[in-house]
Design a protein around this motif. Structure first.
Motif, PDB file in Angstrom:
ATOM      1  N   MET A  51       8.762   2.868   3.832  1.00 43.60           N
ATOM      2  CA  MET A  51       9.954   2.174   3.347  1.00 43.60           C
ATOM      3  C   MET A  51      10.886   3.087   2.554  1.00 43.60           C
ATOM      4  SD  MET A  51       7.906  -1.222   2.034  1.00 43.60           S
ATOM      5  CE  MET A  51       9.326  -2.069   1.363  1.00 43.60           C
ATOM      6  N   VAL A  52      10.339   4.156   2.008  1.00 45.48           N
ATOM      7  CA  VAL A  52      11.146   5.084   1.217  1.00 45.48           C
ATOM      8  C   VAL A  52      10.952   6.488   1.785  1.00 45.48           C
ATOM      9  CG1 VAL A  52      11.028   3.679  -0.871  1.00 45.48           C
ATOM     10  CG2 VAL A  52       9.298   5.409  -0.470  1.00 45.48           C
ATOM     11  N   ASP A  53      11.978   7.258   1.800  1.00 46.18           N
ATOM     12  CA  ASP A  53      11.915   8.580   2.430  1.00 46.18           C
ATOM     13  C   ASP A  53      11.363   9.616   1.450  1.00 46.18           C
ATOM     14  OD1 ASP A  53      12.172  10.686   4.112  1.00 46.18           O
ATOM     15  OD2 ASP A  53      14.350  10.826   4.005  1.00 46.18           O
ATOM     16  N   ILE A  54      10.073   9.484   1.131  1.00 42.31           N
ATOM     17  CA  ILE A  54       9.405  10.406   0.211  1.00 42.31           C
ATOM     18  C   ILE A  54       8.034  10.719   0.784  1.00 42.31           C
ATOM     19  CG2 ILE A  54       8.679  10.835  -2.169  1.00 42.31           C
ATOM     20  CD1 ILE A  54      10.520   8.525  -3.020  1.00 42.31           C
ATOM     21  N   GLY A 106      11.518  15.083   4.041  1.00 42.21           N
ATOM     22  CA  GLY A 106      11.229  13.662   3.959  1.00 42.21           C
ATOM     23  C   GLY A 106       9.831  13.375   4.482  1.00 42.21           C
ATOM     24  N   ASN A 107       9.410  12.111   4.374  1.00 41.35           N
ATOM     25  CA  ASN A 107       8.077  11.797   4.854  1.00 41.35           C
ATOM     26  C   ASN A 107       8.080  11.614   6.361  1.00 41.35           C
ATOM     27  OD1 ASN A 107       8.772   9.090   5.524  1.00 41.35           O
ATOM     28  ND2 ASN A 107       8.267   8.393   3.470  1.00 41.35           N
ATOM     29  N   SER A 108       6.898  11.426   6.932  1.00 43.66           N
ATOM     30  CA  SER A 108       6.748  11.427   8.388  1.00 43.66           C
ATOM     31  C   SER A 108       7.569  10.349   9.071  1.00 43.66           C
ATOM     32  CB  SER A 108       5.265  11.271   8.750  1.00 43.66           C
ATOM     33  OG  SER A 108       4.549  12.441   8.465  1.00 43.66           O
ATOM     34  N   VAL A 109       7.540   9.142   8.541  1.00 46.26           N
ATOM     35  CA  VAL A 109       8.242   8.037   9.195  1.00 46.26           C
ATOM     36  C   VAL A 109       9.745   8.299   9.240  1.00 46.26           C
ATOM     37  CG1 VAL A 109       8.745   5.580   9.075  1.00 46.26           C
ATOM     38  CG2 VAL A 109       6.456   6.397   8.543  1.00 46.26           C
ATOM     39  N   PHE A 110      10.319   8.693   8.126  1.00 44.97           N
ATOM     40  CA  PHE A 110      11.761   8.925   8.082  1.00 44.97           C
ATOM     41  C   PHE A 110      12.152  10.180   8.868  1.00 44.97           C
ATOM     42  CE2 PHE A 110      11.620   5.709   4.913  1.00 44.97           C
ATOM     43  CZ  PHE A 110      12.896   5.179   4.832  1.00 44.97           C
ATOM     44  N   ARG A 111      11.314  11.204   8.815  1.00 47.51           N
ATOM     45  CA  ARG A 111      11.613  12.397   9.603  1.00 47.51           C
ATOM     46  C   ARG A 111      11.625  12.052  11.094  1.00 47.51           C
ATOM     47  NH1 ARG A 111      13.897  16.313   9.302  1.00 47.51           N
ATOM     48  NH2 ARG A 111      12.474  17.957   9.979  1.00 47.51           N
ATOM     49  N   LEU A 112      10.637  11.294  11.538  1.00 45.64           N
ATOM     50  CA  LEU A 112      10.587  10.905  12.943  1.00 45.64           C
ATOM     51  C   LEU A 112      11.768  10.028  13.317  1.00 45.64           C
ATOM     52  CD1 LEU A 112       9.154  10.815  15.677  1.00 45.64           C
ATOM     53  CD2 LEU A 112       7.793   8.885  14.820  1.00 45.64           C
ATOM     54  N   PRO A 120       3.306   8.274  13.321  1.00 48.53           N
ATOM     55  CA  PRO A 120       3.013   7.753  11.974  1.00 48.53           C
ATOM     56  C   PRO A 120       3.056   6.227  11.929  1.00 48.53           C
ATOM     57  CG  PRO A 120       5.243   8.603  12.047  1.00 48.53           C
ATOM     58  CD  PRO A 120       4.604   8.969  13.360  1.00 48.53           C
ATOM     59  N   THR A 121       2.196   5.645  11.111  1.00 48.72           N
ATOM     60  CA  THR A 121       2.163   4.203  10.919  1.00 48.72           C
ATOM     61  C   THR A 121       3.473   3.725  10.290  1.00 48.72           C
ATOM     62  OG1 THR A 121      -0.218   4.293  10.573  1.00 48.72           O
ATOM     63  CG2 THR A 121       0.923   2.316   9.799  1.00 48.72           C
ATOM     64  N   GLY A 122       3.998   2.659  10.836  1.00 45.64           N
ATOM     65  CA  GLY A 122       5.208   2.071  10.267  1.00 45.64           C
ATOM     66  C   GLY A 122       6.493   2.559  10.894  1.00 45.64           C
ATOM     67  N   ALA A 123       6.406   3.411  11.931  1.00 44.76           N
ATOM     68  CA  ALA A 123       7.631   3.931  12.545  1.00 44.76           C
ATOM     69  C   ALA A 123       8.467   2.808  13.151  1.00 44.76           C
ATOM     70  CB  ALA A 123       7.285   4.970  13.608  1.00 44.76           C
ATOM     71  N   ASP A 124       7.799   1.753  13.630  1.00 41.72           N
ATOM     72  CA  ASP A 124       8.540   0.658  14.263  1.00 41.72           C
ATOM     73  C   ASP A 124       9.455  -0.055  13.275  1.00 41.72           C
ATOM     74  OD1 ASP A 124       6.138  -0.118  12.981  1.00 41.72           O
ATOM     75  OD2 ASP A 124       6.180  -2.062  14.001  1.00 41.72           O
ATOM     76  N   ARG A 125       9.140   0.026  11.975  1.00 44.21           N
ATOM     77  CA  ARG A 125       9.983  -0.618  10.972  1.00 44.21           C
ATOM     78  C   ARG A 125      11.350   0.045  10.874  1.00 44.21           C
ATOM     79  NH1 ARG A 125       5.840  -1.633   5.870  1.00 44.21           N
ATOM     80  NH2 ARG A 125       4.184  -2.662   7.058  1.00 44.21           N
ATOM     81  N   LEU A 126      11.432   1.290  11.326  1.00 43.28           N
ATOM     82  CA  LEU A 126      12.705   2.006  11.304  1.00 43.28           C
ATOM     83  C   LEU A 126      13.302   2.128  12.704  1.00 43.28           C
ATOM     84  CD1 LEU A 126      11.990   4.836   8.694  1.00 43.28           C
ATOM     85  CD2 LEU A 126      13.063   2.612   8.347  1.00 43.28           C
ATOM     86  N   SER A 183       0.833  -1.195   0.000  1.00 39.10           N
ATOM     87  CA  SER A 183       0.000   0.000   0.000  1.00 39.10           C
ATOM     88  C   SER A 183       0.871   1.250   0.000  1.00 39.10           C
ATOM     89  CB  SER A 183      -0.917   0.017   1.224  1.00 39.10           C
ATOM     90  OG  SER A 183      -0.147   0.200   2.398  1.00 39.10           O
ATOM     91  N   THR A 184       0.271   2.370  -0.402  1.00 34.86           N
ATOM     92  CA  THR A 184       1.037   3.620  -0.422  1.00 34.86           C
ATOM     93  C   THR A 184       1.539   3.996   0.972  1.00 34.86           C
ATOM     94  OG1 THR A 184      -0.257   4.351  -2.330  1.00 34.86           O
ATOM     95  CG2 THR A 184       1.006   6.026  -1.161  1.00 34.86           C
ATOM     96  N   PRO A 185       0.694   3.913   2.052  1.00 33.29           N
ATOM     97  CA  PRO A 185       1.229   4.229   3.387  1.00 33.29           C
ATOM     98  C   PRO A 185       2.381   3.313   3.794  1.00 33.29           C
ATOM     99  CG  PRO A 185      -1.175   4.239   3.415  1.00 33.29           C
ATOM    100  CD  PRO A 185      -0.766   3.688   2.089  1.00 33.29           C
ATOM    101  N   ALA A 186       2.265   2.016   3.461  1.00 38.85           N
ATOM    102  CA  ALA A 186       3.355   1.099   3.810  1.00 38.85           C
ATOM    103  C   ALA A 186       4.615   1.422   3.008  1.00 38.85           C
ATOM    104  CB  ALA A 186       2.919  -0.340   3.562  1.00 38.85           C
ATOM    105  N   LEU A 187       4.434   1.762   1.743  1.00 37.69           N
ATOM    106  CA  LEU A 187       5.587   2.120   0.915  1.00 37.69           C
ATOM    107  C   LEU A 187       6.229   3.407   1.423  1.00 37.69           C
ATOM    108  CD1 LEU A 187       7.263   1.452  -1.591  1.00 37.69           C
ATOM    109  CD2 LEU A 187       5.626   2.773  -2.956  1.00 37.69           C
TER     110      LEU A 187
END
Length: 709
Positions: free
Chosen positions: A405-408, A647-653, A528-534, A398-402
């Motif tokens: 995974m990528v800093d966009i 960058g996007n929320s996950v990578f910024r966080l 943000p969703t997916g922060a735990d992946r990072l 999905s777009t949120p999951a992607l």
């Protein structure tokens, strides 16, 4: 299937035209019947490039009626804007054409629409280009529709071309749709804004994408019908004033002098909202209209303008293609669009069925900065594109999951996915996106040519403003119209037709409006969703005891008033300097009007790599004026934040969450004023507020000089 004799086709077409326009004496404009004949009798592919108001919609509605009488299936009309769809459906009803739409606003009606299609009760189906790549529509409805399609119409066809001023990646999918259709299904593309390069690009896609060439048996070349683009009803002018305050003051002084009702275009959402507020505050009946306006409110505003219930809509380019008010009295621009082609498209809203309409451009010294600020064309960045393709595989993501995974960021990521989808490298399926495995290479030469063309268009717009020749002729030549000649009506041909004086009271009112300070900074409420992946052990809602309070920025970077000063400070390559007394006074006024529940007890700054002097001087200055202790800046941990802004929320966080410490500060109990220079994603403020709350602050009140956007 046997076609009727030409004379019968013309008579039937003329009768349909008269029913459409409601006039028994109506007749075809030059080129209208030729296009209809090519579609109905020749079953050809045609490109019609004609000025706004010429009657392009009459061509496809009349052709649809005639084709349907011959037993053809429904016309599929690809239309880019909801406002345009609403107008097209209303126009179709007047001609007895049964038109329905499938778009994002009427999902509750889709089953009824599909049932009507099954019963052959639909003459025209309007769809957005984005709908063509909706997996359910593409896989479940589109194949059956292609088998029955009577004609394909591509409205605002310049969007197909990446040389066009409003290129949209989704439009490129039309070549795949055309390739699926039988060769004898007519195709019509229409636009009012295409130069020779765009015309050639669109014609190529209409004619050769089936794999056929002009030499193939039974494959006629694309018929291009191109008429003169002069708009004899428009009276063009340019009024150069020294600054934003002068432009707004002129508008306050003379809006009521402009004929009828019209559109006031601005370059940014902030300018549209602020200008509309200023005009309303001083007795003018106007509404703001932007891409951020709710759909229902936009539709209501369109109706009010059409009924002359407002003097003007103050709008961004969101109110552009397809808005149809034949008697629109004026179009005024506060700031120039980035090309003469885009400008021609917007001014084409005026004077479509009237003898005269006024068009006035009030360019701004900040226009070039704003063009540069928004210069995020639909051209993929090589490194980002390869990152996205590499992250995708056979399983849908999905777009949120992607995004995790990528800093966009989400919006540029969605645009990049569309471009890669059109290029065949990725594909949208149920559940998200997959990689196709097809080879993809970055066409650097092509993108460099497009970028150079964009810069050339910007220079042409400056030349339009500065020319002492006929302005309509200049616009026509910008669109490669070889019939261009002096209009005899514009300010250069006939002399200035607009007043230049500005009332004293209006000047004061405009200056006060532009001097307004204080833009809310909404606090983040959830991780943000997916922060735990990072590796960020945070999810769900942010604890109430760790949240920031609502903050304030002095102004937005895009604001007409303070934005000019702020854009200089944050311009690429600008030196780090101490905050000016003017900015300090502006921030003091923000604090004075804040209305917080409890006054801050201390001031803390965020550490800054790029502007340490600016941030430190701002924090010290406000602490001194407010007689508050300045505790200093938070301590960077491990070298401070990693990653880059934007960058996007996950990578910024992920680059922020454990990178600040308040252990060296004696944080008192009570609210703390947290100072920064520029707020973008809001994650820096969110993480810093959490650190300060854990150190004992009962609230954290973020204050920044600028808010991006």
């Amino acid at each position: 299937m046997t076609s009727a004799p030409p004379v019968d086709t013309r008579e039937a077409a003329l009768a349909a035209l008269r029913e459409l326009v409601g006039r028994p004496d109506a007749d075809f404009h030059d080129g209208q019947y030729e296009a209809i004949e090519a579609l109905v009798e020749g079953r050809r592919r045609a490109l019609v490039v004609q000025r706004t108001g010429w009657g392009k919609s009459a061509v496809y509605f009349v052709a649809t009626l005639l084709l349907r009488r011959q037993g053809a299936g429904p016309t599929v009309l690809v239309s880019p804007l909801l406002a345009l769809m609403r107008d097209q459906i209303a126009a179709a009803e007047r001609a007895g054409v049964r038109a329905v739409a499938i778009n994002s606003t009427n999902a509750h009606e889709w089953s009824d629409v599909l049932a009507q299609l099954d019963r052959d009760e639909v003459d025209v189906l309007l769809v957005s280009p984005e709908r063509l790549n909706n997996p359910a529509f593409r896989e479940e409805q589109l194949p059956a529709l292609v088998r029955r399609i009577g004609m394909l119409v591509v409205d605002e066809a310049h969007c197909i071309s990446d040389w066009g001023h409003d290129f949209r990646p989704d439009y490129r999918r039309l070549r795949d749709l055309i390739a699926q259709m039988p060769a004898d299904v007519p195709v019509l593309a229409t636009t009012a804004t295409a130069n020779s390069r765009v015309v050639a690009d669109v014609a190529e896609q209409l004619g050769s994408l089936t794999g056929a060439t002009e030499g193939d048996e039974g494959m006629a070349p694309v018929l291009t019908i191109r008429g003169p683009l002069a708009r004899t009803s428009l009276r063009l002018g340019v009024l150069r004033l020294r600054d934003s305050a002068s432009r707004l003051a002129w508008l306050l002084s003379h809006l009521d002098d402009l004929p009828g009702s019209g559109i006031i275009y601005t370059l940014t959402v902030a300018a549209a909202v602020d200008t509309a507020r200023l005009l309303r505050d001083h007795g003018h009946d106007v509404r703001a209209y932007t891409g951020q306006t709710d759909t229902e409110e936009r539709e209501e505003s369109e109706g009010m303008l059409k009924r002359n219930e407002v003097k003007a809509l103050v709008a961004t380019s969101a109110l552009g293609m397809g808005f149809d008010k034949p008697d629109l009295g004026f179009v005024l621009h506060l700031g120039a669009p980035s090309s003469p082609v885009a400008y021609y498209q917007q001014v084409g809203r005026a004077g479509r069925a009237s003898e005269s309409a006024d068009v006035l451009l009030l360019p701004g010294v900040e226009d070039r900065d704003i063009w540069h600020y928004f210069a995020t064309a639909s051209m993929p960045d090589r490194e980002r594109a390869e990152r996205v393709i590499g992250a995708l595989g056979d399983a849908p993501i999905s777009t949120p999951a992607l995004e995790a995974m990528v800093d966009i960021r989400r919006t540029p990521l969605e645009l990049l996915l569309k471009v890669l989808d059109v290029d065949g490298a990725v594909r949208r399926v149920q559940g998200g996106w997959v990689a196709t495995g097809a080879p993809w290479s970055y066409d650097a030469e092509r993108y460099e040519r497009i970028a150079a063309e964009r810069l050339a268009e910007q220079q042409h717009m400056i030349e339009y403003e500065q020319t002492d020749g006929c302005r309509m002729e200049f616009l026509q030549r910008s669109l490669d119209d070889d019939t261009a000649a002096p209009c005899g009506r514009c300010d250069n041909c006939a002399g200035g037709w607009f007043p230049r004086e500005i009332g004293t009271a209006a000047s004061t009112q405009a200056a006060e409006s532009l001097d307004r300070v204080g833009v809310p900074i909404e606090p983040r409420r959830a991780w943000p969703t997916g922060a735990d992946r990072l590796g960020v052990p945070l999810k769900g809602r942010i604890s109430a005891g760790e949240q920031a309070g609502e903050g304030r920025a002095l102004a937005r970077l895009t604001d007409l008033g303070w934005g000019n000063s702020l854009r200089e400070i944050f311009a690429p390559g600008a030196s780090d300097v101490a905050v000016t007394p003017q900015l300090i006074q502006g921030c003091i006024r923000v604090l004075a009007g804040w209305g917080w529940a409890e006054r801050p007890v201390a001031v803390v700054a965020l550490p800054s790599r790029s502007r340490p002097l600016l941030v430190d001087s701002l924090a010290r200055g406000l602490a001194e004026v407010g007689r508050l202790p300045y505790l200093g800046a938070l301590e960077p941990v491990g070298g401070g934040p990693t990653g880059q802004p934007g960058g996007n929320s996950v990578f910024r966080l992920a680059g922020l969450w454990d990178r600040f410490s308040a252990e060296h500060l004696e944080v008192p109990e009570g609210p703390v004023l947290l100072i920064d220079d520029l707020v973008d994603s809001r994650w820096t403020m969110t993480v810093a507020a959490r650190v300060l709350r854990q150190a004992g602050a009962t609230d954290v009140l973020p204050l920044a000089l600028a808010l991006r956007g």
